[in-house]
Design a protein around this motif. Sequence first.
Motif, PDB file in Angstrom:
ATOM      1  N   UNK A 130      56.994   5.911  28.545  1.00 53.40           N
ATOM      2  CA  UNK A 130      57.480   7.214  28.988  1.00 53.40           C
ATOM      3  C   UNK A 130      56.403   7.995  29.736  1.00 53.40           C
ATOM      4  N   UNK A 131      55.148   7.905  29.278  1.00 53.83           N
ATOM      5  CA  UNK A 131      54.059   8.597  29.977  1.00 53.83           C
ATOM      6  C   UNK A 131      53.875   8.022  31.373  1.00 53.83           C
ATOM      7  N   UNK A 132      53.869   6.698  31.493  1.00 52.94           N
ATOM      8  CA  UNK A 132      53.714   6.086  32.814  1.00 52.94           C
ATOM      9  C   UNK A 132      54.910   6.364  33.712  1.00 52.94           C
ATOM     10  N   UNK A 133      56.092   6.409  33.095  1.00 55.31           N
ATOM     11  CA  UNK A 133      57.285   6.723  33.884  1.00 55.31           C
ATOM     12  C   UNK A 133      57.221   8.164  34.393  1.00 55.31           C
ATOM     13  N   UNK A 134      56.686   9.061  33.562  1.00 55.26           N
ATOM     14  CA  UNK A 134      56.523  10.440  33.997  1.00 55.26           C
ATOM     15  C   UNK A 134      55.522  10.544  35.140  1.00 55.26           C
ATOM     16  N   UNK A 146      45.896   0.606  39.350  1.00 56.58           N
ATOM     17  CA  UNK A 146      44.868   1.633  39.230  1.00 56.58           C
ATOM     18  C   UNK A 146      45.145   2.561  38.046  1.00 56.58           C
ATOM     19  N   UNK A 147      46.420   2.782  37.724  1.00 59.12           N
ATOM     20  CA  UNK A 147      46.751   3.586  36.547  1.00 59.12           C
ATOM     21  C   UNK A 147      46.250   2.903  35.275  1.00 59.12           C
ATOM     22  N   UNK A 148      46.394   1.580  35.201  1.00 63.73           N
ATOM     23  CA  UNK A 148      45.890   0.841  34.043  1.00 63.73           C
ATOM     24  C   UNK A 148      44.370   0.970  33.949  1.00 63.73           C
ATOM     25  N   UNK A 195      39.455  -3.570  38.332  1.00 64.93           N
ATOM     26  CA  UNK A 195      38.941  -2.834  39.494  1.00 64.93           C
ATOM     27  C   UNK A 195      38.951  -3.708  40.750  1.00 64.93           C
ATOM     28  N   UNK A 196      38.489  -4.977  40.708  1.00 70.37           N
ATOM     29  CA  UNK A 196      38.613  -5.819  41.913  1.00 70.37           C
ATOM     30  C   UNK A 196      40.066  -6.057  42.319  1.00 70.37           C
ATOM     31  N   UNK A 197      40.969  -6.172  41.337  1.00 68.30           N
ATOM     32  CA  UNK A 197      42.386  -6.359  41.670  1.00 68.30           C
ATOM     33  C   UNK A 197      42.934  -5.133  42.380  1.00 68.30           C
ATOM     34  N   UNK A 198      42.612  -3.943  41.864  1.00 69.40           N
ATOM     35  CA  UNK A 198      43.072  -2.711  42.517  1.00 69.40           C
ATOM     36  C   UNK A 198      42.476  -2.571  43.921  1.00 69.40           C
ATOM     37  N   UNK A 199      41.236  -3.000  44.072  1.00 66.65           N
ATOM     38  CA  UNK A 199      40.619  -2.956  45.408  1.00 66.65           C
ATOM     39  C   UNK A 199      41.317  -3.932  46.365  1.00 66.65           C
ATOM     40  N   UNK A 200      41.613  -5.132  45.889  1.00 66.31           N
ATOM     41  CA  UNK A 200      42.287  -6.123  46.740  1.00 66.31           C
ATOM     42  C   UNK A 200      43.700  -5.689  47.099  1.00 66.31           C
ATOM     43  N   UNK A 201      44.372  -4.998  46.197  1.00 62.90           N
ATOM     44  CA  UNK A 201      45.730  -4.522  46.484  1.00 62.90           C
ATOM     45  C   UNK A 201      45.752  -3.302  47.388  1.00 62.90           C
ATOM     46  N   UNK A 209      44.386   3.767  48.870  1.00 63.23           N
ATOM     47  CA  UNK A 209      45.543   4.659  48.831  1.00 63.23           C
ATOM     48  C   UNK A 209      45.236   5.903  48.006  1.00 63.23           C
ATOM     49  N   UNK A 210      44.540   5.725  46.880  1.00 58.76           N
ATOM     50  CA  UNK A 210      44.238   6.875  46.018  1.00 58.76           C
ATOM     51  C   UNK A 210      43.331   7.878  46.732  1.00 58.76           C
ATOM     52  N   UNK A 211      42.283   7.398  47.390  1.00 65.49           N
ATOM     53  CA  UNK A 211      41.377   8.323  48.085  1.00 65.49           C
ATOM     54  C   UNK A 211      42.056   8.962  49.296  1.00 65.49           C
ATOM     55  N   UNK A 212      43.029   8.257  49.879  1.00 67.50           N
ATOM     56  CA  UNK A 212      43.734   8.835  51.022  1.00 67.50           C
ATOM     57  C   UNK A 212      44.775   9.867  50.596  1.00 67.50           C
TER      58      UNK A 212
END
Length: 423
Positions: free
Chosen positions: A105-109, A132-134, A290-296, A301-304
């Motif tokens: 529910x928190x992630x869905x919110x 990145x949320x994980x 972190x490497x997975x989020x960077x590769x994706x 996207x987050x900094x933009x």
Amino acid sequence: MDQKETYDLNLPRKRSATNMASTKTSAEDLEVGGDYSSKTTGTSTEAPREFKPNSLTDRFKQHAVSPTQNEDNDASKSQHRSSSNGLTAVTTCLVYSFCSISMILVNKSLASSYNSLITPPPGIDKQNLNTLLVVFQAAAAVLFLRGCKIFKLLDFPELQWSTVQAWAPVNVFFCLMLFTSMAALQTNSVPMVTVFKNVANITTATADYFIFGNILEPLSIAAFVVMFLGAVAASWNDMESSMSGLFWMLFNCFTTTGYVCYMRYATQTIKMSKFGMVYVNNVLCVLFLVPVAWANGEIHVFFASTQLHTWDYGFKNLFAGFVGFFLNAASLHCVSVTGPTTYAIVGSLNKVPVTFLGYILFKEKLSPKSWFFVMISLIGGFLYTFAKIRAQNESNKLAAENKKQLARGASVMPQEPEKFIPK
């Protein structure tokens, strides 16, 4: 000379008479099995003191318990122990279910509130920040654990290379599970993914049988069949897939099974507290994802997306990390207490309250297919629960019967060897 000789001849007779009297008294004591501290000397006899048993038979009689009493005590202890174990398993599953539902529910919110604010840079087609949320939530859990250790609320060992090597496969399977799940969602329809989630439960139960020897009851197998057929029936008209989609779904089933089973193996073999395991798990989760989020492209996207750089977004991620800490601890405890199969079934049944809470909190519509899927999941869950309760009762009865047989064998009084009594 005659008197002296007469005296010498009579002296042994007097001694032998005394010895005979003493021997008679000892024989009588042996016959009664008692030990009196008073002695018979000549004609004077002291008052006998308290009786003290000295033979094996008398001591056994004093401490012996009747077979019926032994059986009643063993039966009551067995019932108390079984009820305590059953209550622990139920409580563990409920705590894990509550933490899992809260996390969903928190992630869905977060997704419903902030996905519309994501503005990916040119060339990157990314509309979510799931990985990145994980990472954010794992980092928040690490900070929470370090703070608790600083204030001496929790205690766990520092990170060591041997522990990292032993626990790393859990995070490898977890990262592969996330990656294959995202790949499966991109190449399959959502109903098809739902069907294969039930296939993952079956593969987990199969691995649990071959690795840990957990035998499934016929009703448990029936529960799996009911849940699988219900998912197929609910998704029959909407299932779309391809060869690559089937590959990613089967790969996801394998990684999900590996993640759950190796987590059970790690909790049994690694000598560490649950909080230490949670700490190691979240640290490695950050390092691997972190490497997975960077590769994706999620970090770009987050900094933009400057609209996400708010205190509100950061606080909600910290709260999600706080919930994730309890979810990790509850997951590890649930797997170690109940096993991979029950853990997988509880995870599947969590979709039922999530469906209703999504309808209440997020105004999501429930189609007739959703209601059908919910009903089938409930029926499968009830069948599995009933099978586990009945198997536990049968196991308790068998254990109580074995203890009764052991009590009957132990209650046989040992025969004391015959004693030689001089005449």
